[in-house]
Design a protein around this motif. Structure first.
Motif, short mmCIF file in Angstrom:
data_model
loop_
_atom_site.label_atom_id
_atom_site.label_comp_id
_atom_site.label_asym_id
_atom_site.label_seq_id
_atom_site.Cartn_x
_atom_site.Cartn_y
_atom_site.Cartn_z
N TRP A 276 -14.02 17.90 75.97
CA TRP A 276 -13.87 17.16 74.41
C TRP A 276 -12.86 18.06 73.39
CZ3 TRP A 276 -15.61 17.97 69.66
CH2 TRP A 276 -15.67 17.00 68.72
N LYS B 298 -8.60 17.14 72.18
CA LYS B 298 -7.93 16.54 70.67
C LYS B 298 -6.97 17.03 70.21
CE LYS B 298 -12.08 13.48 70.60
NZ LYS B 298 -11.31 12.37 70.35
N THR C 288 -3.96 17.16 71.65
CA THR C 288 -3.19 15.72 70.19
C THR C 288 -2.89 15.28 69.98
OG1 THR C 288 -4.38 14.50 72.28
CG2 THR C 288 -3.61 13.13 70.25
N GLN C 289 -3.71 16.38 69.03
CA GLN C 289 -3.12 16.61 67.25
C GLN C 289 -2.26 17.26 67.16
OE1 GLN C 289 -6.67 16.77 64.55
NE2 GLN C 289 -7.07 14.93 65.01
#
Length: 356
Positions: free
Chosen positions: A86, A90, A93-94
């Motif tokens: 999880w 993320k 991606t950021q």
């Protein structure tokens, strides 16, 4: 020459001092030369310290150690799996989105600086701004070239991380499961006349355990609260900035200041000079104040208090010697130095002073 000889006999005539000195020298040299290769092992020791307190509590509840180790280890693996599935995607991606948005951030910053002479003509001259822009542009170009140069090596870094993630849980399991056997094996290498070394080690062992557990909880709590606040304020890259804020507590004083700049930059580009920008910065400031004045004293009440100057010097010195691990263990290592100073025999010194 007599002064040096007297000092040497006073401080190193005791066999316990010689044993402690040799143990410290061997440990420091070993870590300096083999620290990078042993990074998974060092990380496993940190995690083992973190989990040992939970296992000890289960043992006090009459749970067999084998069962306690199994339960705690499975929970640890489950948490690691959730983070990998999880949180890490993320974050990636950021980070990718932020890298793609950097040209816009750079343009916004340049426009802001070009407008300064018009707003403050008596304080800032156009030539000064242009010189600063040229310098910043040059630095950005150099950083970009360095990033491109490291692209190939990133493949090997990814492979190293994969090996790290496989080896570390295995090491953690056996460090917890066979703790007594490992300690018994190490004791056979300790000389009999080593009470001073064992005394220092016991003090540092307690301090490291308290520090690792407290710091892990502090990272988690500060990061989680920061994420909730940034999501509520609708700040871009909330997970990335909250993660940076959480890990910034590893470097006392310096980390909080360093993370302020990316948070301020993202908030300024997103909101400009507006109340929303002020809300973000005020919220971040409040989190840091609560962390430093409420959370840290509560978590580290059992850790020896060190002067802020000693902490900063320890971070700079050990971080320069051992990189990330030096920064992470700066306070326990400073505690080690303090424990050695406090435990160092002073009887001969007091006798010399009385004679003089």
């Amino acid at each position: 020459m007599n002064v040096f000889t007297s000092w040497f006999k006073r401080n190193f005539s005791d066999p316990q001092i010689v044993i402690l000195t040799m143990a410290l020298l061997v440990s420091f040299v070993f870590i300096i030369y083999f620290g990078r290769a042993l990074a998974p092992f060092l990380a496993s020791i940190v995690v083992a310290y973190l989990l040992e307190s939970v296992i000890a509590r289960l043992e006090r509840l009459k749970v067999p150690r084998v069962v306690a180790v199994g339960v705690v280890f499975l929970v640890f693996v489950a948490v690691m799996f959730i983070l990998l599935v999880w949180l890490v995607p993320k974050l990636i991606t950021q980070v990718t989105q932020l890298v793609q948005a950097l040209p816009n951030y750079f343009s916004t910053g340049m426009d802001f600086m070009r407008a300064l002479p018009e707003k403050y003509p008596h304080l800032i001259q156009p030539e000064q701004v242009q010189g600063l822009i040229n310098k910043v542009t040059g630095e950005v170009t150099i950083i970009g070239q360095q990033i491109l140069g490291k692209t190939v090596s990133s493949v090997f870094s990814a492979f190293s991380i994969a090996v790290f993630l496989v080896v570390m849980p295995i090491l953690v399991f056996f460090l917890l499961k066979d703790k007594q056997q490992i300690l018994a094996w190490l004791r056979q290498f300790i000389p009999r006349d080593s009470k001073l070394t064992l005394s220092v080690w016991h003090e540092v062992d307690v301090q490291i355990g308290n520090y690792v557990r407290g710091k892990a909880f502090e990272i988690l709590l500060v990061g989680l609260i920061t994420y909730i606040v940034f999501v509520f304020l609708d700040l871009d890259y909330a997970i990335l900035l909250a993660t940076l804020t959480g890990f910034s507590v590893l470097v006392p004083f310096i980390g909080a200041v360093a993370v302020t700049f990316p948070i301020a930059l993202v908030a300024f580009v997103q909101f400009g000079w507006s109340p929303s920008f002020a809300y973000v910065m005020i919220s971040y400031g409040v989190i840091q104040i609560l962390d430093g004045n409420a959370l840290v004293p509560w978590l580290f009440s059992e850790v020896n208090n060190l002067h802020p100057v000693a902490i900063i010097v320890a971070v700079l010195f050990f971080g320069g010697v051992w990189g990330f691990w030096g920064v992470f263990f700066a306070i326990p290592l400073a505690t080690l130095v303090n424990a050695i100073i406090q435990s160092w025999p002073r009887t001969l010194l007091a006798t010399d002073i009385d004679r003089s």
